[in-house]
Design a protein around this motif. Sequence first.
Motif, PDB file in Angstrom:
ATOM      1  N   SER A 100       9.264  -3.400  -4.162  1.00 13.51           N
ATOM      2  CA  SER A 100       7.831  -3.293  -4.443  1.00 13.51           C
ATOM      3  C   SER A 100       7.637  -2.678  -5.830  1.00 13.51           C
ATOM      4  O   SER A 100       8.536  -2.010  -6.364  1.00 13.51           O
ATOM      5  CB  SER A 100       7.144  -2.418  -3.388  1.00 13.51           C
ATOM      6  N   GLU A 116       5.770  -0.251  -6.422  1.00 10.12           N
ATOM      7  CA  GLU A 116       5.789   1.191  -6.209  1.00 10.12           C
ATOM      8  C   GLU A 116       7.210   1.749  -6.172  1.00 10.12           C
ATOM      9  O   GLU A 116       7.439   2.882  -6.566  1.00 10.12           O
ATOM     10  CB  GLU A 116       5.065   1.547  -4.905  1.00 10.12           C
ATOM     11  N   GLU A 117       8.165   0.954  -5.700  1.00 10.04           N
ATOM     12  CA  GLU A 117       9.564   1.394  -5.685  1.00 10.04           C
ATOM     13  C   GLU A 117      10.147   1.416  -7.093  1.00 10.04           C
ATOM     14  O   GLU A 117      11.017   2.226  -7.391  1.00 10.04           O
ATOM     15  CB  GLU A 117      10.416   0.456  -4.819  1.00 10.04           C
ATOM     16  N   HIS A 119       7.014   4.758 -11.018  1.00  9.46           N
ATOM     17  CA  HIS A 119       6.550   6.007 -10.420  1.00  9.46           C
ATOM     18  C   HIS A 119       5.686   6.746 -11.431  1.00  9.46           C
ATOM     19  O   HIS A 119       6.153   7.067 -12.522  1.00  9.46           O
ATOM     20  CB  HIS A 119       7.735   6.906 -10.038  1.00  9.46           C
TER      21      HIS A 119
END
Length: 70
Positions: free
Chosen positions: A55, A57-58, A61
């Motif tokens: 993702s 998001e992974e 950050h």
Amino acid sequence: MRNSVRKLRSSRGLSQGQLGAVLGVSRQTINAIETERYTPSLLLALSMAKFFEVSVEEMFHANEDPEDDQ
């Protein structure tokens, strides 16, 4: 904005140029993303996430500690 692009790229055994070619950007763009001098567009971030099968998001950050931005 922190990211794990270098780690993901290295785990696939790709050079910056090879990853750039797959994504349709230059080696310099990949280098700038990895060294956190450039934040990719949403479209590029989504393409990278799809390629690495993670993702967004992974992979990216946000700095949550205000002192990290200084």
